[in-house]
Design a protein around this motif. Structure first.
Motif, mmCIF file in Angstrom:
data_model
loop_
_atom_site.group_PDB
_atom_site.id
_atom_site.type_symbol
_atom_site.label_atom_id
_atom_site.label_comp_id
_atom_site.label_asym_id
_atom_site.label_seq_id
_atom_site.Cartn_x
_atom_site.Cartn_y
_atom_site.Cartn_z
ATOM 1 N N ALA A 87 0.834 -1.206 0.000
ATOM 2 C CA ALA A 87 0.000 0.000 0.000
ATOM 3 C C ALA A 87 0.865 1.251 0.000
ATOM 4 C CB ALA A 87 -0.919 -0.007 1.213
ATOM 5 N N LYS A 88 0.293 2.357 -0.416
ATOM 6 C CA LYS A 88 1.033 3.608 -0.502
ATOM 7 C C LYS A 88 1.195 4.291 0.854
ATOM 8 C CE LYS A 88 -0.284 4.465 -5.298
ATOM 9 N NZ LYS A 88 -1.026 5.347 -6.249
ATOM 10 N N SER A 89 0.302 3.965 1.798
ATOM 11 C CA SER A 89 0.415 4.552 3.139
ATOM 12 C C SER A 89 -0.268 3.637 4.153
ATOM 13 C CB SER A 89 -0.223 5.942 3.183
ATOM 14 O OG SER A 89 -1.633 5.849 3.066
ATOM 15 N N TRP A 98 -2.824 4.093 6.037
ATOM 16 C CA TRP A 98 -4.282 4.118 6.124
ATOM 17 C C TRP A 98 -4.982 4.267 4.777
ATOM 18 C CZ3 TRP A 98 -6.597 2.696 10.480
ATOM 19 C CH2 TRP A 98 -5.854 2.753 11.665
ATOM 20 N N LYS A 99 -4.237 4.321 3.687
ATOM 21 C CA LYS A 99 -4.863 4.476 2.370
ATOM 22 C C LYS A 99 -5.465 3.146 1.922
ATOM 23 C CE LYS A 99 -3.962 6.103 -2.343
ATOM 24 N NZ LYS A 99 -5.028 7.116 -2.311
ATOM 25 N N ILE A 100 -6.736 3.149 1.562
ATOM 26 C CA ILE A 100 -7.431 1.935 1.133
ATOM 27 C C ILE A 100 -7.353 1.826 -0.389
ATOM 28 C CG2 ILE A 100 -9.619 0.694 1.091
ATOM 29 C CD1 ILE A 100 -10.370 2.097 3.687
ATOM 30 N N GLU A 101 -6.678 0.771 -0.868
ATOM 31 C CA GLU A 101 -6.532 0.511 -2.292
ATOM 32 C C GLU A 101 -6.979 -0.914 -2.576
ATOM 33 O OE1 GLU A 101 -2.471 2.097 -3.603
ATOM 34 O OE2 GLU A 101 -2.330 1.974 -1.416
ATOM 35 N N PHE A 118 -4.008 0.510 8.998
ATOM 36 C CA PHE A 118 -5.246 -0.153 8.614
ATOM 37 C C PHE A 118 -5.121 -1.663 8.815
ATOM 38 C CE2 PHE A 118 -8.178 -1.665 5.139
ATOM 39 C CZ PHE A 118 -9.348 -1.292 5.772
ATOM 40 N N GLN A 164 0.875 -1.948 6.052
ATOM 41 C CA GLN A 164 -0.185 -1.135 6.642
ATOM 42 C C GLN A 164 -0.351 -1.426 8.126
ATOM 43 O OE1 GLN A 164 -3.702 -1.437 3.933
ATOM 44 N NE2 GLN A 164 -3.265 0.734 3.609
#
Length: 214
Positions: free
Chosen positions: A15-17, A19-22, A92, A144
């Motif tokens: 993931a990119k961060s 908490w970022k949801i992808e 996350f 994450q």
């Protein structure tokens, strides 16, 4: 940035961060954590002994006369406090870890029939340990956030620049030994987990690293 991924590499599902949801990371995360819960359930159903951290919690519960559920919660909080000096952050994945592992552990224990023969018990235990190790690597390489115990493992790897397999084995054997000394019950499945999970994680991690180097 290389230091950030020395222990856990960047993958196509990273993931990119925190908490970022992808889509791709979310799919891999949910599958990996579900499999993690199933692995825990198979180990439990094997009847050959609990995981080292459960033995540790059991030992403390016996000595303090506090329920094992509360002791497990206290251990999780205490372990997460150790994240502070290791500069670890929740994400996350940490949240989903708490939800999915417990859910699929419960479903597996409720729906999968317990083995009745010794050979079947060993198959359950060994299968559980293998898929636990593999699933652990997949959810950690999403970057994450980890569960309390896995986070401690990763933090110690970064701190001392040790391999994941070595650190995981040291942690499992240590808490297992302490739990046993405090009165916790240790079975052959507990020992298989303590000495085997680190190697499964390290082998899986090495394969992923090689695949992403090509």
């Amino acid at each position: 940035m290389k230091k950030d991924f020395r222990v856990l590499p960047r993958t196509i599902w990273t993931a990119k961060s925190l908490w970022k949801i992808e889509l791709i990371p979310l799919i891999v995360l949910t599958i990996a954590l579900s499999v993690l819960g199933i692995g825990e359930g198979l180990l439990l159903l094997s009847g050959l002994g609990s995981s080292p951290w459960t033995v540790f919690a059991q030992g403390i519960a016996i000595q303090t006369h506090i329920s094992i559920g509360w002791v497990s919660l206290i251990i999780s909080i205490s372990v997460m406090l150790l994240w502070i000096p290791l500069k670890l952050k929740a994400g996350f994945g940490t949240l989903l870890n708490i939800l999915f592992v417990a859910l699929f552990l419960g479903l597996t224990a409720a729906l999968v029939p317990a083995p009745t023969e010794l050979i079947s018990q060993f198959i359950y235990a060994i299968t559980g340990i293998i898929i636990l190790g593999i699933a652990t690597v997949f959810y950690l390489t999403i970057h994450q956030g980890a569960g309390p115990r896995d986070g401690l493992m990763v933090g110690l790897c970064y701190k001392f620049r040790w391999k994941v397999g070595i650190v995981r084995t040291i942690l499992e054997v240590t808490v297992c030994s302490l739990g046993y000394l405090l009165g916790g019950t240790v079975g052959i499945g507990t020992l298989l987990f303590a000495f085997g999970i680190g190697f499964v994680i390290q082998i899986t991690l090495n394969i992923i690293i090689k695949l992403h180097q090509n």
